[in-house]
Motif scaffolding. Structure first.
Motif, PDB file in Angstrom:
ATOM      1  N   PRO A  14       0.903  -0.886   0.373  1.00 17.58           N
ATOM      2  CA  PRO A  14      -0.229  -0.123   0.078  1.00 17.58           C
ATOM      3  C   PRO A  14       0.554   1.108  -0.108  1.00 17.58           C
ATOM      4  CG  PRO A  14       0.088  -0.896   1.657  1.00 17.58           C
ATOM      5  CD  PRO A  14       0.968  -2.326   1.075  1.00 17.58           C
ATOM      6  N   ASP A  15       2.642   1.326   0.356  1.00 14.32           N
ATOM      7  CA  ASP A  15       2.967   2.724   0.420  1.00 14.32           C
ATOM      8  C   ASP A  15       3.662   2.862  -1.225  1.00 14.32           C
ATOM      9  OD1 ASP A  15       2.175   3.296   3.578  1.00 14.32           O
ATOM     10  OD2 ASP A  15       3.334   1.303   4.208  1.00 14.32           O
ATOM     11  N   ASP A  34       8.300  -8.265   0.314  1.00  9.70           N
ATOM     12  CA  ASP A  34       9.457  -8.962   1.113  1.00  9.70           C
ATOM     13  C   ASP A  34       8.691 -10.548   1.510  1.00  9.70           C
ATOM     14  OD1 ASP A  34       7.232  -9.565   2.743  1.00  9.70           O
ATOM     15  OD2 ASP A  34       8.455  -7.976   4.560  1.00  9.70           O
ATOM     16  N   GLY A  37       5.015 -11.053   2.550  1.00 10.24           N
ATOM     17  CA  GLY A  37       4.190 -10.224   1.563  1.00 10.24           C
ATOM     18  C   GLY A  37       4.228 -10.972   0.102  1.00 10.24           C
ATOM     19  N   MET A  40       0.903 -13.957   1.136  1.00  8.17           N
ATOM     20  CA  MET A  40       0.584 -13.362   1.192  1.00  8.17           C
ATOM     21  C   MET A  40      -0.625 -12.804  -0.489  1.00  8.17           C
ATOM     22  SD  MET A  40       0.233 -10.886   4.359  1.00  8.17           S
ATOM     23  CE  MET A  40      -1.481 -10.750   4.769  1.00  8.17           C
TER      24      MET A  40
ATOM     25  N   LEU B 113      -0.880 -16.709   9.192  1.00 10.03           N
ATOM     26  CA  LEU B 113      -1.170 -16.625   7.533  1.00 10.03           C
ATOM     27  C   LEU B 113      -1.458 -17.345   7.306  1.00 10.03           C
ATOM     28  CD1 LEU B 113       2.300 -14.979   6.976  1.00 10.03           C
ATOM     29  CD2 LEU B 113       0.188 -13.283   6.923  1.00 10.03           C
ATOM     30  N   ARG B 121      -8.018  -9.754   5.873  1.00  7.50           N
ATOM     31  CA  ARG B 121      -6.572 -10.429   5.470  1.00  7.50           C
ATOM     32  C   ARG B 121      -4.884  -9.109   6.206  1.00  7.50           C
ATOM     33  NH1 ARG B 121      -5.945 -13.766   0.624  1.00  7.50           N
ATOM     34  NH2 ARG B 121      -7.192 -15.333   0.701  1.00  7.50           N
ATOM     35  N   ARG B 123      -2.059  -7.745   7.504  1.00 11.18           N
ATOM     36  CA  ARG B 123      -0.888  -8.607   8.451  1.00 11.18           C
ATOM     37  C   ARG B 123      -0.326  -8.807   9.649  1.00 11.18           C
ATOM     38  NH1 ARG B 123       4.725  -7.670   4.713  1.00 11.18           N
ATOM     39  NH2 ARG B 123       5.961  -7.996   5.922  1.00 11.18           N
ATOM     40  N   GLY B 150       6.023  -0.065   6.738  1.00 15.23           N
ATOM     41  CA  GLY B 150       5.564   1.155   5.903  1.00 15.23           C
ATOM     42  C   GLY B 150       4.887   1.702   6.469  1.00 15.23           C
ATOM     43  N   PRO B 151       4.563   3.161   6.418  1.00 10.83           N
ATOM     44  CA  PRO B 151       3.694   3.861   6.787  1.00 10.83           C
ATOM     45  C   PRO B 151       2.191   3.313   7.316  1.00 10.83           C
ATOM     46  CG  PRO B 151       4.788   5.338   5.430  1.00 10.83           C
ATOM     47  CD  PRO B 151       5.194   3.523   5.309  1.00 10.83           C
ATOM     48  N   SER B 152       1.527   3.030   6.433  1.00 13.34           N
ATOM     49  CA  SER B 152       0.748   1.939   5.777  1.00 13.34           C
ATOM     50  C   SER B 152       0.277   1.050   6.911  1.00 13.34           C
ATOM     51  CB  SER B 152      -0.296   1.780   5.182  1.00 13.34           C
ATOM     52  OG  SER B 152       0.267   0.858   4.020  1.00 13.34           O
TER      53      SER B 152
END
Lengths: 75, 320
Positions: A14-15, A34, A37, A40, B113, B121, B123, B150-152
């Protein structure tokens, strides 16, 4: 198929600004995915395209995923 | 087996061996008659402990994920890994309220997961619930499930921590801090500087600003958000410093002939900060409760972690 895949990648990153992403973009080095990620993303791909992975995904690029889906996607 | 609440215990991965974890399971059975257990690991070893068969289900899964294994590869290549089987069982069993594992954290994350992701979903993040200086607790999230973020993702952690503290501690509007190297909004690395304005405007988050490491457990915030790498450093440094302080107090008592009083002080501090008593970290963002005990955990940690789960289903607070 490309748009559907990029939507899933974007959900996992998302970033990241993916506006310049191309089929030859590398998932880890260029897009910043990563290992968790990637796992997922593989689960999202299973749901979205009706495929099953029975081993860790080893896709290097977006194109690798598209090639796999062209052969195996059921939806 | 009747329809009692069930806790799933993964017996493999402890530095003290599976016997110590099975001993912890026995403590749980003795102390909490309202609970059944599913115990996962070496079936022969578990059976040899003569646990009550009407309250214990045994699942044979003798393989482990070591610190040298890639947990994702292990998930696909090893057929009988205890932590994966335990998470799978927890997901399948309607009566299972959660899982307790002392095994490889990465493997527990991968299992979560695969089998226990929530509908959104999310994380998952690994939170530690730590005692603070205002006689309350601070939820430190993340402590190592996501090393780079990340920021989000940090905003997501803030929501996970907020929801958890509302539900478990009945805190109406949990105060959220962002771990940084200074309290001013201009301080921090790129990640912190990018996250700060996002948290400030995020709906449903009571953001109080940056919090320095020295204030992490001051009680000024109920949820402290950090990327996994930094959060893990706070957790380990806090434990290391607590052990150093207690050791120094004991040395001082011996040197000055005040052993009786220093032993009392050390005993109080050990009880407050000892991770065996505190039990476990908790994986937030999963459909059921996933508790991770430290690799050096013994029977007491298993009992404490089980008590946490029992408190949760009894609508009590985490450590009540």
């Amino acid at each position: 198929m490309y748009e559907r895949l990029m939507k899933l990648i974007k959900e996992n990153l998302p970033d990241k600004d993916l506006s310049n992403a191309k089929p030859e973009s590398r998932l880890i080095e260029d897009l910043g995915m990563d290992s968790i990620g990637m796992m997922m993303l593989s689960m999202s791909i299973e749901d979205e395209f009706g495929v099953t992975f029975d081993a860790p995904v080893t896709f290097k690029t977006v194109q690798d995923v598209l090639d796999f889906l062209a052969k195996n996607a059921t939806k | 087996m009747d329809n009692k609440h069930t806790i799933v215990i993964d017996t493999l991965g402890s530095d003290k061996g599976p016997e110590a974890i099975i001993e912890g399971a026995k403590m749980v059975l003795d102390e909490f008659p309202e609970i059944n257990l599913t115990i996962v690991g070496d079936e022969e070893l578990i059976k040899s402990k003569n646990l009550p068969s009407n309250r214990v289900k045994i699942i044979h899964a003798p393989e482990t994920v070591t610190n040298y294994d890639n947990p994702i590869e292990a998930f696909y290549k090893k057929a009988n890994v205890s932590v994966f089987k335990a998470v799978e069982e927890c997901a399948k069993d309607e009566n299972a309220i959660g899982i307790i594992s002392v095994g490889n954290t990465g493997a527990l994350l991968v299992g979560t997961l695969r089998y226990l992701l929530d509908e959104k979903r999310t994380r998952p993040a690994l939170a530690a619930i730590l005692p603070n200086m205002q006689k309350g607790f601070t939820c430190l999230v993340d402590t190592g499930a996501s090393i780079d973020c990340g920021p989000s993702q940090l905003v997501e952690f803030a929501h996970l921590g907020t929801d958890f503290m509302k539900k478990l501690y009945k805190i109406e509007n949990p105060r959220v801090g962002l771990l940084s190297n200074g309290s001013e909004p201009t301080k921090g690395n790129h990640l912190v500087k990018e996250t700060h304005p996002l948290l400030a405007k995020e709906e449903g988050i009571n953001f109080i600003g940056n919090v320095e490491g020295s204030k992490a457990l001051s009680g000024m915030c109920d949820v402290l958000v950090a990327e996994g790498f930094a959060g893990n450093q706070v957790l380990k440094n806090t434990e290391g410093m607590a052990i150093n302080m207690i050791t120094e107090i004991m040395k001082f008592g011996k040197k000055t002939g005040n052993e009786e009083i220093t032993q009392q002080i050390a005993g109080y501090l050990m009880k407050t900060y000892d991770f065996e008593s505190l039990g476990a970290g908790i994986m937030l963002g999963a459909r059921k409760y996933v508790l991770k005990c430290r690799g050096s955990s013994g029977p007491v940690a298993i009992r404490s972690a089980s008590k946490i789960l029992i408190n949760i289903i009894s609508n009590k607070t985490f450590y009540e």
